[in-house]
Each structure stands twice: as C-alpha cells, then as structure tokens.
Design a protein around this motif. Sequence first.
Motif, PDB file in Angstrom:
ATOM      1  N   ARG A  85       0.838  -1.202   0.000  1.00 57.47           N
ATOM      2  CA  ARG A  85       0.000   0.000   0.000  1.00 57.47           C
ATOM      3  C   ARG A  85       0.873   1.251   0.000  1.00 57.47           C
ATOM      4  O   ARG A  85       1.888   1.321   0.696  1.00 57.47           O
ATOM      5  N   PHE A  86       0.413   2.260  -0.764  1.00 57.09           N
ATOM      6  CA  PHE A  86       1.137   3.524  -0.861  1.00 57.09           C
ATOM      7  C   PHE A  86       0.152   4.670  -0.671  1.00 57.09           C
ATOM      8  O   PHE A  86      -0.893   4.722  -1.337  1.00 57.09           O
ATOM      9  N   HIS A  87       0.475   5.587   0.245  1.00 61.10           N
ATOM     10  CA  HIS A  87      -0.356   6.776   0.490  1.00 61.10           C
ATOM     11  C   HIS A  87       0.162   7.914  -0.381  1.00 61.10           C
ATOM     12  O   HIS A  87       1.351   8.239  -0.364  1.00 61.10           O
ATOM     13  N   TRP A  88      -0.758   8.504  -1.138  1.00 62.21           N
ATOM     14  CA  TRP A  88      -0.420   9.599  -2.035  1.00 62.21           C
ATOM     15  C   TRP A  88      -1.379  10.754  -1.801  1.00 62.21           C
ATOM     16  O   TRP A  88      -2.574  10.546  -1.600  1.00 62.21           O
ATOM     17  N   SER A 145     -10.053   6.740  -0.753  1.00 67.62           N
ATOM     18  CA  SER A 145      -9.608   8.124  -0.782  1.00 67.62           C
ATOM     19  C   SER A 145     -10.399   8.917   0.240  1.00 67.62           C
ATOM     20  O   SER A 145     -11.497   8.523   0.650  1.00 67.62           O
ATOM     21  N   SER A 146      -9.814  10.032   0.666  1.00 66.07           N
ATOM     22  CA  SER A 146     -10.451  10.891   1.658  1.00 66.07           C
ATOM     23  C   SER A 146      -9.939  12.309   1.468  1.00 66.07           C
ATOM     24  O   SER A 146      -8.949  12.544   0.781  1.00 66.07           O
ATOM     25  N   GLY A 147     -10.629  13.229   2.112  1.00 60.24           N
ATOM     26  CA  GLY A 147     -10.192  14.617   2.086  1.00 60.24           C
ATOM     27  C   GLY A 147     -10.683  15.370   0.870  1.00 60.24           C
ATOM     28  O   GLY A 147     -11.215  14.811  -0.080  1.00 60.24           O
ATOM     29  N   VAL A 151      -6.727  15.757  -1.979  1.00 58.89           N
ATOM     30  CA  VAL A 151      -7.325  14.435  -1.820  1.00 58.89           C
ATOM     31  C   VAL A 151      -6.211  13.465  -1.445  1.00 58.89           C
ATOM     32  O   VAL A 151      -5.142  13.480  -2.059  1.00 58.89           O
ATOM     33  N   SER A 152      -6.459  12.664  -0.426  1.00 57.88           N
ATOM     34  CA  SER A 152      -5.512  11.611  -0.032  1.00 57.88           C
ATOM     35  C   SER A 152      -6.007  10.286  -0.602  1.00 57.88           C
ATOM     36  O   SER A 152      -7.180   9.953  -0.446  1.00 57.88           O
ATOM     37  N   ILE A 153      -5.111   9.562  -1.260  1.00 58.07           N
ATOM     38  CA  ILE A 153      -5.475   8.278  -1.871  1.00 58.07           C
ATOM     39  C   ILE A 153      -4.538   7.198  -1.368  1.00 58.07           C
ATOM     40  O   ILE A 153      -3.329   7.405  -1.264  1.00 58.07           O
ATOM     41  N   VAL A 154      -5.112   6.046  -1.063  1.00 54.61           N
ATOM     42  CA  VAL A 154      -4.318   4.858  -0.776  1.00 54.61           C
ATOM     43  C   VAL A 154      -4.364   4.001  -2.036  1.00 54.61           C
ATOM     44  O   VAL A 154      -5.439   3.621  -2.507  1.00 54.61           O
ATOM     45  N   TRP A 155      -3.182   3.743  -2.583  1.00 53.47           N
ATOM     46  CA  TRP A 155      -3.037   2.897  -3.769  1.00 53.47           C
ATOM     47  C   TRP A 155      -2.603   1.497  -3.354  1.00 53.47           C
ATOM     48  O   TRP A 155      -1.751   1.350  -2.478  1.00 53.47           O
ATOM     49  N   ALA A 156      -3.147   0.485  -4.002  1.00 49.04           N
ATOM     50  CA  ALA A 156      -2.652  -0.885  -3.871  1.00 49.04           C
ATOM     51  C   ALA A 156      -1.572  -1.058  -4.928  1.00 49.04           C
ATOM     52  O   ALA A 156      -1.768  -0.673  -6.086  1.00 49.04           O
ATOM     53  N   LEU A 157      -0.456  -1.609  -4.535  1.00 49.00           N
ATOM     54  CA  LEU A 157       0.615  -1.904  -5.489  1.00 49.00           C
ATOM     55  C   LEU A 157       0.379  -3.295  -6.061  1.00 49.00           C
ATOM     56  O   LEU A 157       0.094  -4.237  -5.313  1.00 49.00           O
ATOM     57  N   GLU A 158       0.493  -3.426  -7.346  1.00 51.18           N
ATOM     58  CA  GLU A 158       0.314  -4.737  -7.971  1.00 51.18           C
ATOM     59  C   GLU A 158       1.424  -5.705  -7.555  1.00 51.18           C
ATOM     60  O   GLU A 158       1.198  -6.899  -7.425  1.00 51.18           O
ATOM     61  N   HIS A 159       2.606  -5.163  -7.317  1.00 49.94           N
ATOM     62  CA  HIS A 159       3.767  -5.953  -6.904  1.00 49.94           C
ATOM     63  C   HIS A 159       4.307  -5.384  -5.603  1.00 49.94           C
ATOM     64  O   HIS A 159       4.486  -4.171  -5.492  1.00 49.94           O
ATOM     65  N   PRO A 160       4.604  -6.221  -4.614  1.00 52.59           N
ATOM     66  CA  PRO A 160       5.074  -5.697  -3.325  1.00 52.59           C
ATOM     67  C   PRO A 160       6.455  -5.056  -3.430  1.00 52.59           C
ATOM     68  O   PRO A 160       7.262  -5.400  -4.286  1.00 52.59           O
ATOM     69  N   LEU A 161       6.695  -4.131  -2.521  1.00 52.01           N
ATOM     70  CA  LEU A 161       8.011  -3.502  -2.417  1.00 52.01           C
ATOM     71  C   LEU A 161       8.979  -4.467  -1.755  1.00 52.01           C
ATOM     72  O   LEU A 161       8.600  -5.236  -0.871  1.00 52.01           O
ATOM     73  N   SER A 162      10.236  -4.377  -2.134  1.00 51.90           N
ATOM     74  CA  SER A 162      11.280  -5.113  -1.426  1.00 51.90           C
ATOM     75  C   SER A 162      11.469  -4.459  -0.060  1.00 51.90           C
ATOM     76  O   SER A 162      11.028  -3.321   0.169  1.00 51.90           O
ATOM     77  N   ALA A 163      12.118  -5.137   0.854  1.00 48.09           N
ATOM     78  CA  ALA A 163      12.371  -4.568   2.182  1.00 48.09           C
ATOM     79  C   ALA A 163      13.175  -3.273   2.071  1.00 48.09           C
ATOM     80  O   ALA A 163      12.912  -2.304   2.789  1.00 48.09           O
ATOM     81  N   ARG A 164      14.133  -3.225   1.161  1.00 52.10           N
ATOM     82  CA  ARG A 164      14.959  -2.029   0.992  1.00 52.10           C
ATOM     83  C   ARG A 164      14.125  -0.854   0.479  1.00 52.10           C
ATOM     84  O   ARG A 164      14.255   0.266   0.976  1.00 52.10           O
ATOM     85  N   LEU A 165      13.262  -1.079  -0.507  1.00 51.92           N
ATOM     86  CA  LEU A 165      12.428  -0.001  -1.020  1.00 51.92           C
ATOM     87  C   LEU A 165      11.389   0.425   0.019  1.00 51.92           C
ATOM     88  O   LEU A 165      11.109   1.618   0.163  1.00 51.92           O
TER      89      LEU A 165
END
Length: 171
Positions: A85-88, A145-147, A151-165
């Motif tokens: 998940r990524f908050h934008w 999304s909210s606000g 506007v604040s949006i939570v995006w689902a990532l199709e591929h997970p981030l590595s621990a480093r990212l």
Amino acid sequence: AREAVDFVPPSSGAADRLLPFELHARYFARQALAMLGDRAAKTFQSGVRHLEEKNLDIFFVTIEKSGSAFTEATRYNDYAMNARRFHWESQHMLGARMKTAERYRKVSFNKDDPQALLFVRERKTGAQGLTEPFVYLGRVAHVRSSGEYPVSIVWALEHPLSARLLEAFSR
C-alpha cells in the motif's frame, strides 16, 4: 552470480508486457514519459501526467520534501504504508468532486478501467548533487480516498516492495 545480488525484482507479469519498463528499475520522469510516447515529455514539470489516449495516469513521487526545491504547498504527504500500500496526496487544487479525482477512484488492475503507474524516489538530489531517477513500482489500483483539497489516496501496489524499497519510501 545470483547470490551476489541483494535483490532480484519480481517479474512485472503479463499485464505489464505492453509497458516498456522493468519493475523496480530507475528512470527519469522525462525518459519514462518519452518511453510511453508522450510528445510533451521534454516540457514535463509536475508530478502527474495524464495520457488520455492511453487512459493512463503516471505519478512521479519524491518522498523527502525538505529544502528549497519544495515549498510548503508542494510538501505532499506521500509514503509507503507497507509493502502493498502507498499513500499519495494530490496537489492542493484537486478537489474530491473534480473529474480528475473521479478518474483516480476508478483506477484498477482491470485493463478496461483507467490505469495508473507509480514512480517513486527517496529524494530529488543525490549525494553528488545530481537529480535522482525514480524507481518504477508498477501499476496501482485505488483502495480508498479521503479529504478535499487535497485528496488523499491509498493505492494498492500490484507488486510488493522489497524490504529495501519499503524502508526508503516509508515514514
């Protein structure tokens, strides 16, 4: 050999075969836009580009927004919430009822819906004072999304981030 590499990115999968990017590779914004056929890539200045003919939005996000390159109005609250998940946060002029925000709420992994790609970098300028490229995180889908303004949006990532990212892009 493979054991000497600390991370091997996952395949971007069949859904991304028509996209010219390698998952978790680094690209400059103008380079990525040119690879998508954006004829105005040379003049790109902001963090979002909509390619109407492709039904595609491309988001370029810088996590660390300190220093003179960012004003109070451009210090958006962007960060990785977890590996999936990524908050934008949108620009302040985008309201929840605007057509663009409505399009963002329809973004999904379904090829018939609007699509969005996410590129993220930790900071604008690196150790040698050079502009840093963005890491291609792949396609995203709207979760919630909210606000209003911004506007604040939570995006689902199709591929997970590595621990480093995840560490680099979290708050």
